[in-house]
Design a protein around this motif. Structure first.
Motif, PDB file in Angstrom:
ATOM      1  N   TYR A  12       0.839  -1.202   0.000  1.00 40.11           N
ATOM      2  CA  TYR A  12       0.000   0.000   0.000  1.00 40.11           C
ATOM      3  C   TYR A  12       0.876   1.254   0.000  1.00 40.11           C
ATOM      4  O   TYR A  12       0.620   2.213  -0.738  1.00 40.11           O
ATOM      5  CB  TYR A  12      -0.902  -0.046   1.227  1.00 40.11           C
ATOM      6  N   GLU A  13       1.923   1.254   0.809  1.00 35.11           N
ATOM      7  CA  GLU A  13       2.819   2.415   0.867  1.00 35.11           C
ATOM      8  C   GLU A  13       3.571   2.594  -0.453  1.00 35.11           C
ATOM      9  O   GLU A  13       3.768   3.728  -0.910  1.00 35.11           O
ATOM     10  CB  GLU A  13       3.784   2.255   2.036  1.00 35.11           C
ATOM     11  N   ALA A  14       3.966   1.490  -1.079  1.00 33.24           N
ATOM     12  CA  ALA A  14       4.640   1.580  -2.378  1.00 33.24           C
ATOM     13  C   ALA A  14       3.683   2.113  -3.439  1.00 33.24           C
ATOM     14  O   ALA A  14       4.076   2.910  -4.307  1.00 33.24           O
ATOM     15  CB  ALA A  14       5.167   0.203  -2.786  1.00 33.24           C
ATOM     16  N   TRP A  15       2.427   1.694  -3.372  1.00 29.40           N
ATOM     17  CA  TRP A  15       1.410   2.189  -4.301  1.00 29.40           C
ATOM     18  C   TRP A  15       1.186   3.689  -4.119  1.00 29.40           C
ATOM     19  O   TRP A  15       1.023   4.428  -5.095  1.00 29.40           O
ATOM     20  CB  TRP A  15       0.113   1.416  -4.086  1.00 29.40           C
ATOM     21  N   ASN A 205      -8.848  -0.302  -0.990  1.00 23.58           N
ATOM     22  CA  ASN A 205      -7.660   0.440  -0.570  1.00 23.58           C
ATOM     23  C   ASN A 205      -6.969   1.105  -1.749  1.00 23.58           C
ATOM     24  O   ASN A 205      -6.119   1.974  -1.566  1.00 23.58           O
ATOM     25  CB  ASN A 205      -6.680  -0.491   0.143  1.00 23.58           C
ATOM     26  N   ARG A 206      -7.338   0.706  -2.969  1.00 19.96           N
ATOM     27  CA  ARG A 206      -6.774   1.324  -4.162  1.00 19.96           C
ATOM     28  C   ARG A 206      -7.714   2.377  -4.756  1.00 19.96           C
ATOM     29  O   ARG A 206      -7.532   2.808  -5.892  1.00 19.96           O
ATOM     30  CB  ARG A 206      -6.448   0.257  -5.215  1.00 19.96           C
ATOM     31  N   ALA A 207      -8.708   2.794  -3.985  1.00 18.56           N
ATOM     32  CA  ALA A 207      -9.599   3.869  -4.439  1.00 18.56           C
ATOM     33  C   ALA A 207      -8.813   5.165  -4.564  1.00 18.56           C
ATOM     34  O   ALA A 207      -7.972   5.475  -3.712  1.00 18.56           O
ATOM     35  CB  ALA A 207     -10.755   4.049  -3.451  1.00 18.56           C
ATOM     36  N   ILE A 208      -9.083   5.925  -5.618  1.00 15.52           N
ATOM     37  CA  ILE A 208      -8.306   7.139  -5.869  1.00 15.52           C
ATOM     38  C   ILE A 208      -9.203   8.362  -6.053  1.00 15.52           C
ATOM     39  O   ILE A 208     -10.378   8.245  -6.418  1.00 15.52           O
ATOM     40  CB  ILE A 208      -7.401   6.982  -7.111  1.00 15.52           C
ATOM     41  N   VAL A 209      -8.619   9.523  -5.806  1.00 13.83           N
ATOM     42  CA  VAL A 209      -9.266  10.790  -6.144  1.00 13.83           C
ATOM     43  C   VAL A 209      -9.281  10.915  -7.668  1.00 13.83           C
ATOM     44  O   VAL A 209      -8.258  10.703  -8.317  1.00 13.83           O
ATOM     45  CB  VAL A 209      -8.495  11.972  -5.526  1.00 13.83           C
ATOM     46  N   PRO A 210     -10.412  11.259  -8.275  1.00 14.88           N
ATOM     47  CA  PRO A 210     -10.465  11.400  -9.738  1.00 14.88           C
ATOM     48  C   PRO A 210      -9.551  12.521 -10.227  1.00 14.88           C
ATOM     49  O   PRO A 210      -9.166  13.414  -9.461  1.00 14.88           O
ATOM     50  CB  PRO A 210     -11.937  11.746 -10.008  1.00 14.88           C
TER      51      PRO A 210
END
Length: 248
Positions: A12-15, A205-210
């Motif tokens: 997660y931190e690497a992502w 956990n891989r949800a992102i801001v558009p």
């Protein structure tokens, strides 16, 4: 903490670092300073006109779409600048702590390879654009089944599902217009027919801001009603943080 969770936190931190590298890249979301569309059916603006007033370091890219009113082809372009105001004011992306409970086992149901679903976009004043949705993401949460429409797209060079979703953190803790999640498209490697389903892991956990959370020159799809959770989803990215006083 068990080894599996420790490994997941490290990934997660690497992502997170990979995401920061992506949004601050020369063609990252923060670098976009202008999106321009010619009238429907009109020719594309020439390079010299498009680049007028921009420094030599600015990057010009081309776009095409179908006009939302007439259905005619529409030519556009974008200007990207590494020294954009947003890039200079960017502090970072705020994240929730890694949440193993938001790694959910669900299924992808192929509904119809030709199905399209109308999605409202942020800059289209309430109008909708039909996007290809070949199937649904189906999962259970606290005993309730949810069926989310995820449209077909190409992400990082391979066939993907793009989920546009909302939850009750939007506008309070997370980006107000909802968030995105990209998943590998199960139909790209499986011989599925309409009505078939295949297991899929949905890692929120891989949800992102558009992209529209980084530049006001982006036009992002908004979550349709069926893609809105009535509960807080505290996983993934929250929102973009800029220096005090800066607003996109």
């Amino acid at each position: 903490m068990n080894a599996t969770v420790e490994t997941a936190i490290g990934e997660y931190e690497a992502w997170q670092q990979k995401r920061r590298d992506a949004v601050t890249a020369p063609l990252g979301n923060l670098a976009l300073v202008l999106t321009h569309w010619s009238p429907a059916g009109a020719p594309a603006v020439d390079d010299a006109t498009a680049r007028e007033g921009q420094p030599d370091s600015a990057v010009l890219t081309r776009l095409q779409r179908t006009d939302i009113d007439t259905g005619e082809p529409q030519e556009g372009y974008r200007i990207w600048r590494a020294d954009s105001p947003a890039n200079q004011a960017f502090e970072g992306i705020e994240y929730y702590d890694y949440a193993p409970e938001w790694v959910i086992e669900g299924r992808f149901e192929l509904v119809d390879e030709q199905r399209v679903v109308p999605f409202e976009h942020l800059r289209d004043a309430g109008a909708t654009r039909a996007l290809p949705v070949s199937g649904d993401l189906v999962f259970d949460l606290d005993g309730v089944e949810y069926r989310f429409a995820a449209f077909d797209t190409d992400h990082d060079g391979h066939a993907s599902l793009q989920l546009v979703f909302g939850d009750t953190t939007n506008g309070r803790e997370s980006y107000g217009a909802g968030r995105f999640l990209f998943l590998d498209h199960p139909g790209a490697t499986s011989d599925l027919a309409p009505g078939d389903s295949i297991p899929i892991t949905i890692d929120f956990n891989r949800a992102i801001v558009p992209p529209c959370g980084f530049s006001n020159q982006m036009n992002c799809p908004l979550p349709p009603l069926q893609n809105r959770l009535p509960v807080p989803l505290r996983a993934g990215e929250k929102r973009v943080r800029f220096f005090d006083g800066f607003s996109i």
